[in-house]
Design an enzyme around this catalytic site. Sequence first.
Site, short mmCIF file in Angstrom:
data_model
loop_
_atom_site.label_atom_id
_atom_site.label_comp_id
_atom_site.label_asym_id
_atom_site.label_seq_id
_atom_site.Cartn_x
_atom_site.Cartn_y
_atom_site.Cartn_z
N GLY A 297 -10.89 -2.22 2.36
CA GLY A 297 -9.94 -2.16 3.48
C GLY A 297 -9.85 -0.78 4.09
O GLY A 297 -10.63 0.12 3.76
N ASP A 298 -8.86 -0.62 4.96
CA ASP A 298 -8.69 0.63 5.71
C ASP A 298 -8.36 1.82 4.83
O ASP A 298 -8.65 2.96 5.19
CB ASP A 298 -7.57 0.45 6.74
CG ASP A 298 -6.24 0.13 6.05
OD1 ASP A 298 -6.13 -0.97 5.46
OD2 ASP A 298 -5.33 0.98 6.06
N THR B 176 -0.43 1.42 6.47
CA THR B 176 -0.33 0.27 5.58
C THR B 176 -0.43 -1.00 6.42
O THR B 176 -0.18 -0.97 7.62
CB THR B 176 1.01 0.29 4.81
OG1 THR B 176 1.06 -0.84 3.93
CG2 THR B 176 2.20 0.22 5.75
N THR C 97 0.86 -1.19 0.00
CA THR C 97 0.00 0.00 0.00
C THR C 97 0.89 1.24 0.00
O THR C 97 1.98 1.22 0.58
CB THR C 97 -0.88 -0.01 1.27
OG1 THR C 97 -1.80 -1.07 1.16
CG2 THR C 97 -1.63 1.29 1.45
N1 GLY Z 1 -4.01 -1.79 4.10
C1 GLY Z 1 -4.52 -2.15 2.85
C2 GLY Z 1 -5.65 -3.06 2.91
O1 GLY Z 1 -5.71 -3.91 3.79
O2 GLY Z 1 -6.50 -3.00 2.06
#
Ligand code: GLY
Length: 266
Positions: free
Chosen positions: A165-166, A186, A135
């Site tokens: 995701g986050d 990330t 990421t």
């Molecule tokens: N941190 C990126 C995801 O898990 O989508």
Amino acid sequence: MRAAALAGWRILSAGGAALDAVEAAVRVLEDDPGFNAGRGSVLNRDGMVELDASIMEGDRLQCGAVAAVPRVANPITLARRILDAGRHILLVGEGALAFARSAGIAECDPAALVTDRQRRRHAERAARRSTIGGTVGAVALDRSGTIAAATSTGGTAGKAPGRVGDSALIGCGTYAESSVGGVSCTGDGEAIIRVVLGHRTLAYLKDAGDPEYAAKVAVDLLVEEGRGQGGLILLDWRGRTGYAYSTPLMPVAIMSPALGEPRTPF
Ligand code: GLY
């Protein structure tokens, strides 16, 4: 990493806005097939690329985000256009594509986002549990004291179609408050969401006043309470930086007037 830092720096050193700087830096990383963002992203269970991105400006807490978006080479710019439009914060999938069309952002051929490397990984991975990697993110402070943060990702390899995701979620993968700092995360998105890592990191920074310490405490929180691995980059309102990670590697580039050229600790 150097190219991304310099792209942001060119804007900041000309008196430009932190928001433009983080968008420019993340676009460079999205265009580089070595990172899990834009072209070169990991493939989902169906062998498709679905992208998440978010961007935030810390003066008025303005933000924009996209999730599970196919066929857009630079999702961070789509997130930026949503921020600029000011009506919504998060658009997903086909609705995000419709907004992109109305904002003049061209769709790309989905095959253009898929690299041979990720196609091979997808074939090898077949049915194995997903892993995390690559990421991208940027945080910046401009001359007027505004802090901005941006994050972009292809998510986790082999993820279910529609998984978000986050990196698409303000407060989780991205957060900025100009009086405190900015952060981009990330790692294991489910763990980051569980502990609302971005917002919690700025709370630690506010309490401790030390970005290096706040970054380390936040990653401890991710590992211990979130039950996942990851890392983050952090910048405070004075321009002091911090970063920490629990993964084997997290490349970082830092640029400031004092440094003269990007510093890459790796
Ligand atoms: N941190 C990126 C995801 O898990 O989508």
